[in-house]
Design a protein around this motif. Structure first.
Motif, PDB file in Angstrom:
ATOM      1  N   ILE A  66      89.006  35.815  51.260  1.00 36.63           N
ATOM      2  CA  ILE A  66      87.807  35.232  51.868  1.00 36.63           C
ATOM      3  C   ILE A  66      87.410  33.998  51.063  1.00 36.63           C
ATOM      4  CG2 ILE A  66      86.164  36.694  50.580  1.00 36.63           C
ATOM      5  CD1 ILE A  66      85.752  35.892  54.291  1.00 36.63           C
ATOM      6  N   GLY A  67      87.225  32.862  51.753  1.00 38.53           N
ATOM      7  CA  GLY A  67      87.012  31.607  51.052  1.00 38.53           C
ATOM      8  C   GLY A  67      88.318  31.133  50.445  1.00 38.53           C
ATOM      9  N   CYS A  68      89.370  31.130  51.271  1.00 38.82           N
ATOM     10  CA  CYS A  68      90.736  30.932  50.773  1.00 38.82           C
ATOM     11  C   CYS A  68      91.050  29.495  50.399  1.00 38.82           C
ATOM     12  CB  CYS A  68      91.743  31.418  51.811  1.00 38.82           C
ATOM     13  SG  CYS A  68      91.744  30.441  53.348  1.00 38.82           S
ATOM     14  N   GLY A  69      90.228  28.544  50.853  1.00 38.15           N
ATOM     15  CA  GLY A  69      90.512  27.150  50.550  1.00 38.15           C
ATOM     16  C   GLY A  69      91.873  26.744  51.073  1.00 38.15           C
ATOM     17  N   GLY A  70      92.691  26.151  50.186  1.00 32.74           N
ATOM     18  CA  GLY A  70      94.009  25.692  50.595  1.00 32.74           C
ATOM     19  C   GLY A  70      95.081  26.745  50.530  1.00 32.74           C
ATOM     20  N   GLY A  71      94.713  27.979  50.161  1.00 28.42           N
ATOM     21  CA  GLY A  71      95.676  29.078  50.150  1.00 28.42           C
ATOM     22  C   GLY A  71      96.350  29.315  48.814  1.00 28.42           C
ATOM     23  N   LEU A  72      95.704  28.911  47.716  1.00 27.95           N
ATOM     24  CA  LEU A  72      96.311  29.043  46.386  1.00 27.95           C
ATOM     25  C   LEU A  72      96.568  30.493  45.987  1.00 27.95           C
ATOM     26  CD1 LEU A  72      95.305  26.053  46.315  1.00 27.95           C
ATOM     27  CD2 LEU A  72      94.853  26.392  43.890  1.00 27.95           C
ATOM     28  N   LEU A  73      95.795  31.427  46.534  1.00 29.59           N
ATOM     29  CA  LEU A  73      96.024  32.845  46.266  1.00 29.59           C
ATOM     30  C   LEU A  73      96.777  33.522  47.412  1.00 29.59           C
ATOM     31  CD1 LEU A  73      92.608  33.885  44.681  1.00 29.59           C
ATOM     32  CD2 LEU A  73      94.797  33.615  43.507  1.00 29.59           C
ATOM     33  N   CYS A  74      96.595  33.026  48.616  1.00 30.71           N
ATOM     34  CA  CYS A  74      97.272  33.627  49.772  1.00 30.71           C
ATOM     35  C   CYS A  74      98.784  33.591  49.615  1.00 30.71           C
ATOM     36  CB  CYS A  74      96.885  32.890  51.053  1.00 30.71           C
ATOM     37  SG  CYS A  74      95.165  33.069  51.553  1.00 30.71           S
ATOM     38  N   GLU A  75      99.306  32.462  49.165  1.00 25.97           N
ATOM     39  CA  GLU A  75     100.753  32.315  49.085  1.00 25.97           C
ATOM     40  C   GLU A  75     101.395  33.290  48.085  1.00 25.97           C
ATOM     41  OE1 GLU A  75     102.367  28.432  48.994  1.00 25.97           O
ATOM     42  OE2 GLU A  75     101.151  27.688  50.666  1.00 25.97           O
ATOM     43  N   SER A 114      83.962  33.190  59.011  1.00 21.05           N
ATOM     44  CA  SER A 114      83.193  33.768  57.910  1.00 21.05           C
ATOM     45  C   SER A 114      83.437  35.269  57.874  1.00 21.05           C
ATOM     46  CB  SER A 114      81.699  33.499  58.107  1.00 21.05           C
ATOM     47  OG  SER A 114      81.221  34.192  59.250  1.00 21.05           O
ATOM     48  N   ALA A 115      82.993  35.918  56.817  1.00 25.62           N
ATOM     49  CA  ALA A 115      83.098  37.375  56.739  1.00 25.62           C
ATOM     50  C   ALA A 115      82.363  38.018  57.901  1.00 25.62           C
ATOM     51  CB  ALA A 115      82.539  37.863  55.404  1.00 25.62           C
ATOM     52  N   GLU A 116      81.218  37.473  58.236  1.00 24.37           N
ATOM     53  CA  GLU A 116      80.424  38.024  59.344  1.00 24.37           C
ATOM     54  C   GLU A 116      81.163  37.898  60.672  1.00 24.37           C
ATOM     55  OE1 GLU A 116      77.892  36.926  55.986  1.00 24.37           O
ATOM     56  OE2 GLU A 116      79.256  35.727  57.199  1.00 24.37           O
ATOM     57  N   ASP A 117      81.906  36.794  60.838  1.00 18.87           N
ATOM     58  CA  ASP A 117      82.697  36.616  62.061  1.00 18.87           C
ATOM     59  C   ASP A 117      83.735  37.732  62.201  1.00 18.87           C
ATOM     60  OD1 ASP A 117      81.381  34.250  62.728  1.00 18.87           O
ATOM     61  OD2 ASP A 117      82.849  32.990  61.694  1.00 18.87           O
ATOM     62  N   LEU A 118      84.378  38.075  61.102  1.00 24.93           N
ATOM     63  CA  LEU A 118      85.400  39.118  61.143  1.00 24.93           C
ATOM     64  C   LEU A 118      84.789  40.480  61.456  1.00 24.93           C
ATOM     65  CD1 LEU A 118      87.717  38.204  58.110  1.00 24.93           C
ATOM     66  CD2 LEU A 118      87.923  37.511  60.507  1.00 24.93           C
ATOM     67  N   GLN A 142      73.821  39.001  48.935  1.00 29.59           N
ATOM     68  CA  GLN A 142      73.819  40.409  49.304  1.00 29.59           C
ATOM     69  C   GLN A 142      74.395  40.628  50.701  1.00 29.59           C
ATOM     70  OE1 GLN A 142      72.563  43.494  47.380  1.00 29.59           O
ATOM     71  NE2 GLN A 142      74.283  43.786  48.790  1.00 29.59           N
ATOM     72  N   SER A 143      73.974  39.834  51.664  1.00 25.15           N
ATOM     73  CA  SER A 143      74.499  39.979  53.020  1.00 25.15           C
ATOM     74  C   SER A 143      75.981  39.655  53.070  1.00 25.15           C
ATOM     75  CB  SER A 143      73.734  39.064  53.979  1.00 25.15           C
ATOM     76  OG  SER A 143      72.372  39.450  54.061  1.00 25.15           O
ATOM     77  N   PHE A 144      76.389  38.665  52.312  1.00 22.30           N
ATOM     78  CA  PHE A 144      77.802  38.282  52.255  1.00 22.30           C
ATOM     79  C   PHE A 144      78.656  39.420  51.698  1.00 22.30           C
ATOM     80  CE2 PHE A 144      81.128  36.509  49.384  1.00 22.30           C
ATOM     81  CZ  PHE A 144      82.014  36.077  50.359  1.00 22.30           C
ATOM     82  N   LEU A 145      78.242  39.995  50.588  1.00 23.74           N
ATOM     83  CA  LEU A 145      79.027  41.064  49.978  1.00 23.74           C
ATOM     84  C   LEU A 145      79.018  42.325  50.834  1.00 23.74           C
ATOM     85  CD1 LEU A 145      78.005  40.595  46.242  1.00 23.74           C
ATOM     86  CD2 LEU A 145      80.219  40.049  47.282  1.00 23.74           C
ATOM     87  N   THR A 146      77.935  42.573  51.540  1.00 22.72           N
ATOM     88  CA  THR A 146      77.876  43.723  52.448  1.00 22.72           C
ATOM     89  C   THR A 146      78.854  43.541  53.600  1.00 22.72           C
ATOM     90  OG1 THR A 146      75.558  44.165  51.879  1.00 22.72           O
ATOM     91  CG2 THR A 146      76.375  45.072  53.953  1.00 22.72           C
ATOM     92  N   ALA A 147      78.941  42.314  54.128  1.00 20.74           N
ATOM     93  CA  ALA A 147      79.904  42.038  55.193  1.00 20.74           C
ATOM     94  C   ALA A 147      81.330  42.235  54.689  1.00 20.74           C
ATOM     95  CB  ALA A 147      79.717  40.620  55.720  1.00 20.74           C
ATOM     96  N   CYS A 148      81.593  41.779  53.471  1.00 19.79           N
ATOM     97  CA  CYS A 148      82.924  41.962  52.888  1.00 19.79           C
ATOM     98  C   CYS A 148      83.246  43.446  52.718  1.00 19.79           C
ATOM     99  CB  CYS A 148      83.005  41.255  51.536  1.00 19.79           C
ATOM    100  SG  CYS A 148      82.983  39.457  51.635  1.00 19.79           S
ATOM    101  N   VAL A 157      90.189  48.000  47.692  1.00 18.05           N
ATOM    102  CA  VAL A 157      89.710  47.345  46.481  1.00 18.05           C
ATOM    103  C   VAL A 157      89.272  45.909  46.779  1.00 18.05           C
ATOM    104  CG1 VAL A 157      92.070  46.663  45.851  1.00 18.05           C
ATOM    105  CG2 VAL A 157      90.314  46.743  44.098  1.00 18.05           C
ATOM    106  N   MET A 158      88.126  45.509  46.232  1.00 21.19           N
ATOM    107  CA  MET A 158      87.696  44.116  46.331  1.00 21.19           C
ATOM    108  C   MET A 158      87.602  43.523  44.931  1.00 21.19           C
ATOM    109  SD  MET A 158      84.674  42.119  48.375  1.00 21.19           S
ATOM    110  CE  MET A 158      83.221  42.675  47.488  1.00 21.19           C
ATOM    111  N   ILE A 159      88.203  42.366  44.775  1.00 23.13           N
ATOM    112  CA  ILE A 159      88.177  41.652  43.504  1.00 23.13           C
ATOM    113  C   ILE A 159      87.314  40.415  43.703  1.00 23.13           C
ATOM    114  CG2 ILE A 159      89.572  40.478  41.762  1.00 23.13           C
ATOM    115  CD1 ILE A 159      91.886  42.371  42.743  1.00 23.13           C
ATOM    116  N   CYS A 160      86.245  40.316  42.920  1.00 24.15           N
ATOM    117  CA  CYS A 160      85.241  39.274  43.109  1.00 24.15           C
ATOM    118  C   CYS A 160      84.974  38.565  41.792  1.00 24.15           C
ATOM    119  CB  CYS A 160      83.953  39.902  43.656  1.00 24.15           C
ATOM    120  SG  CYS A 160      82.615  38.731  43.950  1.00 24.15           S
ATOM    121  N   SER A 161      85.163  37.259  41.767  1.00 20.55           N
ATOM    122  CA  SER A 161      84.898  36.484  40.554  1.00 20.55           C
ATOM    123  C   SER A 161      83.812  35.453  40.811  1.00 20.55           C
ATOM    124  CB  SER A 161      86.175  35.785  40.076  1.00 20.55           C
ATOM    125  OG  SER A 161      86.586  34.800  41.003  1.00 20.55           O
ATOM    126  N   THR A 162      83.128  35.060  39.741  1.00 22.46           N
ATOM    127  CA  THR A 162      82.084  34.046  39.843  1.00 22.46           C
ATOM    128  C   THR A 162      81.795  33.515  38.444  1.00 22.46           C
ATOM    129  OG1 THR A 162      79.904  33.560  40.792  1.00 22.46           O
ATOM    130  CG2 THR A 162      80.158  35.688  39.686  1.00 22.46           C
TER     131      THR A 162
END
Length: 245
Positions: A66-75, A114-118, A142-148, A157-162
């Motif tokens: 979620i928030g994949c940008g250019g796909g640096l983690l997706c690949e 967005s997460a809410e769209d999914l 809070q709403s974002f993480l609840t949607a996730c 498992v969800m891995i969340c960094s900030t």
């Protein structure tokens, strides 16, 4: 209600063409990527009992970035055998991600959403969600993480960094990275939106997840490398949470 912050999305729209330039505006992310990948891979493998010596250890796992940008983690996740969905609110980032994946011979499902769209679309649950450097850019964490959390299957498992919020993080992430080193355009981050580890743990718990780990990403200015730390969460850090059930 969408938690997308249009002004935040606009910052990344302006830089989208540079996602895969290791010396461009996303240079700090390219430098951090090997360290955060080490953490992500280890956490997912541990949760699902995967053997990382196998050719495609994440075969059969469905992963959302979620928030994949250019796909640096997706690949990398796709190369490990996972079925990957990459989602970003930026309309400019998704075409960049698609083109790079195609050039790399990888099949990844990239979407502008967005997460809410999914959640609203009734998207089937994911085994793992990567939620990296996103929560500090949304309108309502809070709403974002609840949607996730709603998109994660029981046992997933969800891995969340900030970025932590304290005087040191202001000096390093705002003054140092944006104004002195000019690694990022000034204004990329809003210090007031940073979350302390305890605050993030609280939001994750309220979203219905069970936080099980928090680890720091620490930059060494001498070797210009990042490493993981169980003690130093003063600036960049990452958490792992499990959906009970």
């Amino acid at each position: 209600m969408s938690t997308v912050d249009a002004s935040e999305v606009g910052k990344f729209e302006a830089m989208a063409a540079e996602w895969w330039d290791p010396n461009g505006k996303f240079k700090p992310l390219h430098m951090l990527n090997p360290c955060r990948l080490d953490y992500i891979v280890a956490q997912i493998a541990s949760q699902f009992g995967r053997d990382l010596s196998a050719a495609r250890p994440f075969e059969g796992l469905r992963i959302l970035d979620i928030g994949c940008g250019g796909g640096l983690l997706c690949e990398p996740m796709a190369r490990l055998g996972a079925s990957v969905v990459g989602v970003d609110a930026s309309g400019s980032s998704i075409p960049v991600a698609r083109q790079h994946a195609e050039t790399s011979g990888l099949r990844i499902d990239f979407r502008q959403a967005s997460a809410e769209d999914l959640v609203a679309a009734g998207e089937a649950p994911f085994d793992a969600i990567l939620n990296m450097e996103v929560v500090e850019h949304v309108a309502d964490p809070q709403s974002f993480l609840t949607a996730c959390a709603d998109l994660l299957r029981p046992g997933g498992v969800m891995i969340c960094s900030t970025i932590n919020r304290n005087p040191k993080s202001y000096l390093v992430a705002i003054v140092g990275a944006e104004r002195v080193m000019r690694w990022l355009p000034a204004g990329t981050h809003d210090w007031s939106k940073f979350l302390t580890p305890d605050e993030l743990y609280g939001l994750l718990s309220k979203a219905g997840l069970e936080p099980v780990d928090r680890t720091g990403f620490v930059f060494n200015p001498v070797s210009w490398t990042w490493s993981l730390s169980n003690r130093d969460l003063s600036v960049n850090y990452v958490t792992t949470s499990i959906r009970p059930g």
